[in-house]
Design an enzyme around this catalytic site. Sequence first.
Site, short mmCIF file in Angstrom:
data_model
loop_
_atom_site.label_atom_id
_atom_site.label_comp_id
_atom_site.label_asym_id
_atom_site.label_seq_id
_atom_site.Cartn_x
_atom_site.Cartn_y
_atom_site.Cartn_z
N GLU A 139 -9.52 6.11 7.44
CA GLU A 139 -8.08 6.31 7.29
C GLU A 139 -7.68 7.57 6.53
OE1 GLU A 139 -5.96 2.09 7.05
OE2 GLU A 139 -7.73 2.18 5.79
N ARG A 196 0.83 -1.21 0.00
CA ARG A 196 0.00 0.00 0.00
C ARG A 196 0.86 1.25 0.00
NH1 ARG A 196 -5.42 1.71 0.74
NH2 ARG A 196 -6.22 -0.42 0.93
#
Length: 796
Positions: A733, A332
């Site tokens: 997030e 990621r």
Amino acid sequence: MRRIKEYQVPLRQRPPKTGLGKPAVHDSAVKHVTGRARYVDDMIMPPGVLHLASGASTCAHGKIKTLDLAAVKASDGVVAVFTRADVPGDIDVGPVYAGDPLFAGDTVEFVGQQLFTVAAHSYEQAQRAVQKAVVEYQPLPAVLTVSTALAQQAFVLPTHTMQSGALGADDYRRAIEAAPQRLCNDVYMKGQEHFYLEGQVCLVCPTEDGGVHVHTSSQHPTEVQKLVAQVLGLPIHRVQAEVRRMGGGFGGKESQAGALACTAAVVCYHTGRAVTFRLPRREDMERTGKRHDFLSRVEVGFSERGEIRGIDICLAGKCGYSPDLSEGIVDRAMFHADNAYYLGPARVVGHRCKTHTVSNTAFRGFGAPQGMVAIEATLDDIARRLGEDPLTIRKRNLYRPGFNTTHYGQKIEQHLLPDIVGQLENSSDYWRRRAAVTEFNRHNPFLKKGLALTPVKFGVSFTATHLNQAGALVHIYTDGSLLVNHAGTEMGQGLYTKVAQVVAAEFGVGVESVQVTATRTDKVANTSPTAASSGTDLNGMAARDAARQIKQGLIEFASTHFAVPADAVRFADNRVIAGTQAMAFAAFVRLAYLNRVALWSSGFYTTPKIHYDRQSAKGRPFFYFANGAAAAEVIVDTFTGEYRVERVDILHDVGRSINPAIDIGQIEGGFVQGMGWLTTEELMWDAQGRVIANSPANYKIPTAADVPPVFNVALYESANAEATIFNSKAVGEPPLMLAISVWSALRDACASVADYRFSPPLDPPATPERVLDALDAARAHVGGEAAATADREVTK
């Protein structure tokens, strides 16, 4: 002053609102503030419950020469002591890959690795007994830093590379070398301690069929269930895991809770008694994983206008002694190494470095923040090289039509960021304030201000495709009340409230009619973790699917019973309306029950469109992107390096908000947590590999005093183009990375010392000491330029 759009009025002063798009109160809000919210350690313990404490390695890497537990076993209150030999099933509790033994064998690989556990009548007795163990080690060479791991090619998993370019493997290299301008930078980003209010804890009780029931503070109850079953050598159906709520998780309870539950389960298996295991704060901070440290190395070629022509990015994550979740975390970081910008021909390399330290794990953002810091530092450096404002350079590099393919092959289909950045640029009065900051700095030698506006583009979905699924159960009782159980866990983020709003909206009833119950693996099986900002996306859709199945049966019944077409049946205002006839929802439900209409159903959802081929490093790993931008202003004392964040403006994209009050709370909280990572939260280790930042006394998280006195938060009005629940977007997030604006503003303040012609290095966290170093570097640059000018004059 704080401005939160139109939701400034306190909730208690507003009339109650229910349904989608309304700021419904968090389902546990009153319980939280009155102390009635029950966490694992608040539960009434069963009679005869045993308390655990574990003995841990004090050596980072070594062979165990002696493990003498005689004094431990003889200590007051001790019932039994357990080691590796007492595990009846599989010793490894790695969440994805093997490498995490529940108890160490002959070799230890980090300070804090579990050697044995003590079961005693009380918590205090167990803690005292642990201290009496006699352990001797034969030390082995320990790798403690990312740089050493890179030099030794010590990795927990293979290196992965993503690459873009039309001309072949070296396209990025040719593009960099052909660019009019080039620069290189390194940034070392330290990790972050989760510092949840509720530490790691569990309660394991024996069941009558030889299994166990686990009350766990975990974001991933199915993983806890599976690991406990493996450790005990039982089929999975003999183990149930239950989570009502967590006192914070932030990723630290995605994989880390498993080892505690497994340890307690082993003791429960052997003693037949209930067992509770709670780590004290110091041990929690020493023995559980954290956000990964990352070293980024960037080489970039760019035009005279600051447009990126080609780039080479290396990201090296400090994984610790085992893989844990590091594959996905470093992936990621690589996916988000572009943040909001078109990179052109690019190579992004990700290393997963093995060190003899605690195995690092998920943390809010899951690697994306580290990737974004790397590219934002590069954009700042380009701006300083060219003498331009960093915002100008950022805007020139944003994804846009024709420049819309990422380095992993996914096309950016919506270009919201130019509008978001433009709106915030105007609402924050960026350019007037930029002029004022520059003028202030010109006339103040001792105080310097900094200003930065940074964007965020965050991909939403698990990058492990199979995790993008969820199930739910919905029941309607004959008094018209509804009960929902789903796969998501509640850690304070308001997931239960949002799912309740979704179900209430389907049946046209008030949200107070819906009760969401504890997540349990014996109700919804094979759950994915509540992570990747996907909790509402997945579980909201699964609950809606279940609700709509029930609703369809009720519509068919109403159509027949009232002799009206199906499309004439509506659910609204706590009533069922069939043509010209109306009936209270509860009365209609009783009527349906008497006519044997199903009043419960299961629902299921899988995220569409997503895929990623690891071999070619191409695909569409994300269903959609959440976007946002933040402008931050800081003031720095050039004598001490101390600073204050004076103002923050945020415009964030949540699609059509299901619950604006919860979403804004998540934005504010995520931003402050990100600000803590980038400024004050410094993880410290000694030369022997021991965590020395292990308490609130030596690890500074943000407090209320650190919240900017001017903190303006607004929601960007734009429905998600993808078919998500209510066309909303994830909000857990993405806001954390808006805090990069604070770090960039601090660099901006330091750069002003060199008249903005130099971009000083400032590795996160930007503590006052590091800010002072950056100021010194800027002063040295000015002195070096002055000396060079003098030399040229002499030469002339």
